[in-house]
Enzyme design. Structure first.
Site, PDB file in Angstrom:
ATOM      1  N   ALA A 174      35.710  56.720 -18.547  1.00 34.97           N
ATOM      2  CA  ALA A 174      36.341  58.003 -18.859  1.00 34.97           C
ATOM      3  C   ALA A 174      37.747  58.016 -18.283  1.00 34.97           C
ATOM      4  CB  ALA A 174      35.519  59.159 -18.288  1.00 34.97           C
ATOM      5  N   THR A 212      42.378  52.046 -11.820  1.00 33.64           N
ATOM      6  CA  THR A 212      42.405  52.898 -13.012  1.00 33.64           C
ATOM      7  C   THR A 212      41.381  52.487 -14.067  1.00 33.64           C
ATOM      8  OG1 THR A 212      44.230  51.530 -13.824  1.00 33.64           O
ATOM      9  CG2 THR A 212      44.800  53.595 -12.734  1.00 33.64           C
ATOM     10  N   GLY A 213      40.635  51.410 -13.840  1.00 36.67           N
ATOM     11  CA  GLY A 213      39.552  51.059 -14.752  1.00 36.67           C
ATOM     12  C   GLY A 213      39.861  49.961 -15.733  1.00 36.67           C
ATOM     13  N   LYS A 214      40.735  49.024 -15.398  1.00 38.78           N
ATOM     14  CA  LYS A 214      41.074  47.950 -16.344  1.00 38.78           C
ATOM     15  C   LYS A 214      39.886  47.004 -16.546  1.00 38.78           C
ATOM     16  CE  LYS A 214      44.574  46.815 -13.756  1.00 38.78           C
ATOM     17  NZ  LYS A 214      44.576  47.955 -12.811  1.00 38.78           N
ATOM     18  N   THR A 215      39.298  46.550 -15.445  1.00 35.80           N
ATOM     19  CA  THR A 215      38.152  45.647 -15.556  1.00 35.80           C
ATOM     20  C   THR A 215      36.962  46.342 -16.200  1.00 35.80           C
ATOM     21  OG1 THR A 215      38.922  44.506 -13.563  1.00 35.80           O
ATOM     22  CG2 THR A 215      36.656  44.120 -14.233  1.00 35.80           C
ATOM     23  N   LEU A 216      36.748  47.605 -15.860  1.00 35.59           N
ATOM     24  CA  LEU A 216      35.638  48.354 -16.446  1.00 35.59           C
ATOM     25  C   LEU A 216      35.801  48.519 -17.949  1.00 35.59           C
ATOM     26  CD1 LEU A 216      33.050  49.844 -15.542  1.00 35.59           C
ATOM     27  CD2 LEU A 216      34.413  51.929 -15.458  1.00 35.59           C
ATOM     28  N   ASP A 253      57.109  62.779   7.652  1.00 33.66           N
ATOM     29  CA  ASP A 253      57.869  63.778   6.884  1.00 33.66           C
ATOM     30  C   ASP A 253      59.300  63.314   6.650  1.00 33.66           C
ATOM     31  OD1 ASP A 253      55.606  65.395   6.985  1.00 33.66           O
ATOM     32  OD2 ASP A 253      56.206  66.290   8.880  1.00 33.66           O
ATOM     33  N   GLU A 268      52.220  72.253  12.102  1.00 32.96           N
ATOM     34  CA  GLU A 268      51.541  72.540  10.842  1.00 32.96           C
ATOM     35  C   GLU A 268      51.807  73.968  10.375  1.00 32.96           C
ATOM     36  OE1 GLU A 268      50.218  70.319   9.060  1.00 32.96           O
ATOM     37  OE2 GLU A 268      50.358  68.723  10.550  1.00 32.96           O
TER      38      GLU A 268
END
Length: 658
Positions: A188, A229-233, A526, A452
């Site tokens: 996906a 990012t899912g190239k192999t998948l 920062d 913070e």
């Protein structure tokens, strides 16, 4: 020694057991022995015993001359064998049954082993007799034996597991003939890439449909994009949809220290692909073997170029009739050789970037499917909410978040995974592991709280700053505190938006200066981000009037810059403009913090009490934000279409809130 008893008249009369024990006690009473004396006595006894056994069982030998050895022993045949000891002398062991008086062996000196062998061979020829020589060859044979054993055991193995010294050129590619187990539904977030690669699936299933129209299927596709990012998948899913064998190999497996091994493995890999056609050959991390040529002609560079040349030849020699599709994955497409990128080799260049909010929602649905979620969680709405909370995440990051949530739930012995576990998992991935054992001293803790608070207040009253989601002073990862924002999904930024973000990042350093009249090292990250943003605006984006409408490439981290693309006066002008831009942002932030000093102090004190403040706490302390803001999640819901614009009947309103 035991003295006689007083009533004993016979000198040979033995003493009874009880009387002997009494006498022993009397002796030790008269002659006391301490521990040191007993130890010395034991050592002396052991030494005497050792000397006795050595002199009793030792072998005795007598020295003779070479002439006596040849005439009196060798010629008479009474020698069993010879032993060369330390390359200095030879022990003559007589044959069994031969009496050589009281000695066990004879010995004589030699000048060297080689001269002794020559003299012994000459004596053999004269006496026409053969004599076995036992010589220690371990020192000569051992290095050769170890080298041969290492080559046999450490060399590449055959596919059946047997070692073979000449199989080093065989391919290490893995062949999956059975079902790969991955389909397009499992991938996906990259819908456009799936549409482009779907053509390969159709060709492998119905090649005749394309051939009848005279079309030629592209020989290969290059999948590029950031890591995770899912190239192999996607490549596995292509083989799974086409139901063809899947051959996978890494680019680094072609590189070896032996010359010619890479080219041999390339040939073997493509031969395997032709044998199993139709199939998909996937080369992962192809930049390891496909870098641009021309960097040198010796060493590893020459071997890499030979491997690349063989890859170019094999891909060019492929024909459409072979029904083999070559897919390759890399996250460094800019370093690949142009000959590898041209049409005819990799015809399609498919970029798979980080998913947008819709892609992240679909990826979350895939990874939430096998999890045991709380029954109150609506997967569709919850996936959209998590997608809005994770801007910039890749598919690997999303899978990590879902796995971390499951681990946290199991760690606390919960029966289901709840919303709270996913929030903790997002914090774990974004900020790092919470350090409960790290205790800050009160001065440092106060400094972190005001730092913070400066970030939070500065961003609250800046129009183009990202909406604040959570601020914390709990140490996580390398940092001592962090603020989590909810940035909008946008690709174009104006100069005002970049300037407001710079001011927000400087809020912590300014708060330290205002409240403590000193600065610390806490603003290092920062300042680095502010400097990068300022240089990008001046050098790349052309947002400086003094520099003009020009754009230069900034040096990337890890790469050497041999020469600047601009002159030295331009470099000085760029540095001056960057300093002016950062000083301007600092002065604006200083004025803002001075105006809102009471609010910064209020937020800092509340942080010291609770350690974590949500957006609702900020609204309570500072009031509503003076700018109209619409979160990315709300915009996403509005853009989904008619069915999604309305609230589903089984979805509670509080689940739509961030």
């Amino acid at each position: 020694f035991f003295p006689k008893s007083d009533g004993a008249t016979d000198a040979n009369k033995s003493v009874g057991g009880e009387e002997r024990l009494k006498l022993n006690r009397n002796i030790f009473d008269h002659f006391p022995l301490d521990e040191k004396a007993l130890r010395n006595l034991a050592i002396g006894a052991a030494g005497m015993a050792s000397a006795f056994f050595y002199f009793y069982f030792r072998e005795t030998g007598i020295q003779i001359s070479w002439k006596d050895f040849v005439h009196h022993y060798l010629s008479r045949g009474v020698v069993d064998h010879l032993e060369v000891v330390n390359k200095q002398y030879v022990k003559v062991i007589p044959a069994r049954g031969v009496n050589t008086s009281d000695v066990s062996y004879l010995w004589f000196n030699i000048g060297s082993v080689e001269s002794f062998e020559h003299k012994l061979e000459a004596a053999h020829r004269e006496l026409t007799s053969c004599l076995p020589i036992h010589r220690t060859l371990l020192y000569r044979v051992l290095p050769t034996f170890l080298l041969v054993s290492f080559l046999l055991l450490a060399g590449p193995r055959r596919r059946r597991g047997r070692a073979h010294p000449f199989s080093i050129g065989q391919s290490k590619a893995k062949l999956i003939k059975d079902d790969v187990g991955v389909r397009f539904k499992d991938v996906a977030g990259c819908e456009e890439a799936k549409l482009e690669i779907l053509e390969f699936v159709n060709f492998l299933k119905n090649p005749q449909q394309y051939k009848e129209l005279g079309a030629k299927i592209p020989k290969g596709a290059l999948l590029s994009g950031p890591p995770g990012t899912g190239k192999t998948l996607l490549a596995k899913a292509t083989a799974g949809e086409a139901q063809v064998p899947f051959i996978t190999v890494s680019g680094s497996e072609f590189q070896e220290i032996f010359v010619g091994v890479g080219a041999a493995r390339i040939r073997d890999t493509f031969a395997m692909a032709r044998k199993n056609a139709p199939c998909i050959l996937f080369i992962d991390e192809i930049d390891a073997v496909g870098k641009k040529r021309g960097g040198g002609n010796f060493g590893d560079q020459s071997e890499q170029e030979n491997t690349l040349n063989q890859l170019l030849v094999e891909m060019h020699g492929f024909k459409s009739s072979t029904n083999v599709v070559v897919l390759a994955g890399t996250n460094r497409a800019e370093v690949l050789d142009p000959a590898l990128m041209r049409p005819g080799r990799f015809d399609r260049h498919i970029y798979i970037g980080p998913p947008d909010i819709k892609g992240r929602a679909s990826i979350f649905k895939v990874h939430l499917r096998p999890l045991k979620l709380d029954p109150r969680i609506q997967v569709e709405a919850f996936a959209r909410k998590l997608a809005a909370l994770t801007p910039g995440f890749t598919g690997a990051d999303i899978a990590n978040v879902c796995n971390e949530a499951a681990l946290i739930a199991a760690r606390h012995l919960n029966q289901h995974i709840s919303t709270k576990h996913f929030e903790q998992a997002v914090e774990r991935v974004v900020g790092g592991l919470e350090k409960k054992s790290q205790v800050l001293q009160l001065p440092e803790r106060t400094t972190v709280a005001y730092h913070e608070a400066g970030h939070a207040v500065a961003g609250w009253f800046l129009e183009h700053a990202d909406p604040l989601l959570k601020v914390s002073i709990v140490p996580r990862g390398k940092g001592l505190g962090y603020a989590q924002y909810l940035p909008k999904e946008q690709h174009l930024f104006t100069q005002e938006q970049l300037f407001d973000r710079m001011c927000m990042m400087l809020g912590g350093r300014v708060a330290e200066q205002v409240f403590f009249r000193r600065i610390t090292t806490g603003a290092h990250d920062d300042l680095r981000k502010v400097t990068q943003s300022a240089y990008a605006q001046v050098v790349q984006f052309g947002m400086s009037e003094a520099v003009g409408q020009v754009s230069f490439e900034l040096p990337q981290r890890g790469l050497k810059v041999t020469e600047k693309p601009f002159s030295e006066p331009t470099a000085q002008l760029i540095d001056r403009e960057v300093r002016l831009l950062i000083d301007s942002a600092y002065q604006r932030t200083l004025q803002l913090v001075m105006d809102k000093k009471a609010m910064v102090e209020k937020v800092a004190k509340r942080l010291l009490e609770r350690e974590i403040l949500e957006k609702s706490d900020m609204v309570e302390l500072l009031g509503p934000r003076p700018f109209r803001e619409k979160s990315t999640y709300e915009e996403f819901v509005e853009e989904l279409g008619g069915a999604c614009r309305r609230t589903p009947p089984d979805l509670r309103p509080e689940e739509l809130e961030l």
